[in-house]
Design an enzyme around this catalytic site. Sequence first.
Site, short mmCIF file in Angstrom:
data_model
loop_
_atom_site.label_atom_id
_atom_site.label_comp_id
_atom_site.label_asym_id
_atom_site.label_seq_id
_atom_site.Cartn_x
_atom_site.Cartn_y
_atom_site.Cartn_z
N THR A 73 9.47 2.67 5.10
CA THR A 73 8.72 3.24 3.79
C THR A 73 7.23 3.77 4.04
O THR A 73 6.62 2.93 4.69
CB THR A 73 8.55 2.40 2.65
OG1 THR A 73 9.82 1.97 2.48
CG2 THR A 73 8.07 2.77 1.37
N VAL B 75 17.41 0.17 -6.69
CA VAL B 75 15.90 0.68 -6.62
C VAL B 75 15.14 -0.37 -6.01
O VAL B 75 15.47 -1.95 -6.45
CB VAL B 75 15.39 0.97 -7.87
CG1 VAL B 75 14.11 1.33 -7.96
CG2 VAL B 75 16.40 2.38 -8.62
N GLY B 76 14.08 -0.11 -4.89
CA GLY B 76 13.39 -1.14 -4.65
C GLY B 76 12.13 -1.21 -5.23
O GLY B 76 11.82 -0.76 -6.31
N1 GLY Z 1 10.41 -0.92 0.52
C1 GLY Z 1 11.31 -0.14 0.29
C2 GLY Z 1 12.53 -0.64 -0.31
O1 GLY Z 1 12.88 -1.80 -0.27
O2 GLY Z 1 13.55 0.26 -0.87
#
Ligand code: GLY
Length: 327
Positions: free
Chosen positions: A186, A215-216
């Site tokens: 990311t 969703v993160g």
């Molecule tokens: N850090 C991005 C996710 O876990 O979606």
Amino acid sequence: MTSRRSFLSKSVLGALAISDSQFIKNAFSGLNRSRSASLPMVIATWDNRKATQAAWDVLHTNGRALDAVEAGARIPEADPNDTSVGYGGFPDRDGHVTLDACIMDEFGMAGSVCFLEHIMHPISVARRVMEKTPHVMLVGEGALQFALEEGFEKTNLLTDTAREAWEKWKVKSEYKPVINIERHDTIGILALDKQNRIAGACTTSGMAFKMRGRVGDSPIIGAGMFADNEVGAAACSGLGEILLRTLGCYQVVEEMRRGAHPQKAAETTIRRIVQKYPEICQKNQVGFVVIDVKGRHGAYAIHPGFNFALYQNEQNLVFESDSHFKK
Ligand code: GLY
């Protein structure tokens, strides 16, 4: 495709090759980093030097930090070889590429989209949410409808490479929601411009082969990114579920508000996360990049392997982050 490990090694060697040894020494000497602080500056998770370059192109001509972080985030979003962000991102377990992104400006305004499909630049949609609606976050169908109304084009985001990886994964279809340090990148990007305006952005396709609808942290203000013009900003990469439970980036900025240097703020927050979730943190990575309004920076991760790009003092370099657990 370049593996994460060889990618990291090459990045660090690259930084060593293009910089003088004194700069590297200063950059690695923790709190001494403040000596080299100057504006503008931009920092990004992982070896996103193309993104920091795009941001710098805005910053060095006296541009606004907000424009810089958006320009930077758009680079990996459009890169088909980046399998964790935007176009080319690995799909969910049903074969759909779903994207999450957020952005914040120097006024503390924020915009976010999550579970967005078919749009190559979720960061720009997030910015439109911030600037053109009374809301902070739009999700799924509603986010797509808004993007199309705003003139964004519908695009097939599933590349052949990502489809092949998904087909391979489907053979066993083992749903193991584990992000390790080898594959997750990311982009979180933070900038401070010549007029001391701060901004941050974060964009991702999330966990590979995730459950549909997952969703993160990345689109959640305070989890994947947080910016406060009075203090500083933080962004992160890693297992979103840890960061959602802890609002990691908000914690980092609050540490700085209490007086901590960006490096100490990142270290304290990682330590707290590891203490709270020791078992999850044994196998999963989180890494922070941090800046404060003085132009100082920090970075820290749970495990070795996290690196970051910093463009400051006319130099665009990659550095290996220190970590809680050592090799
Ligand atoms: N850090 C991005 C996710 O876990 O979606």
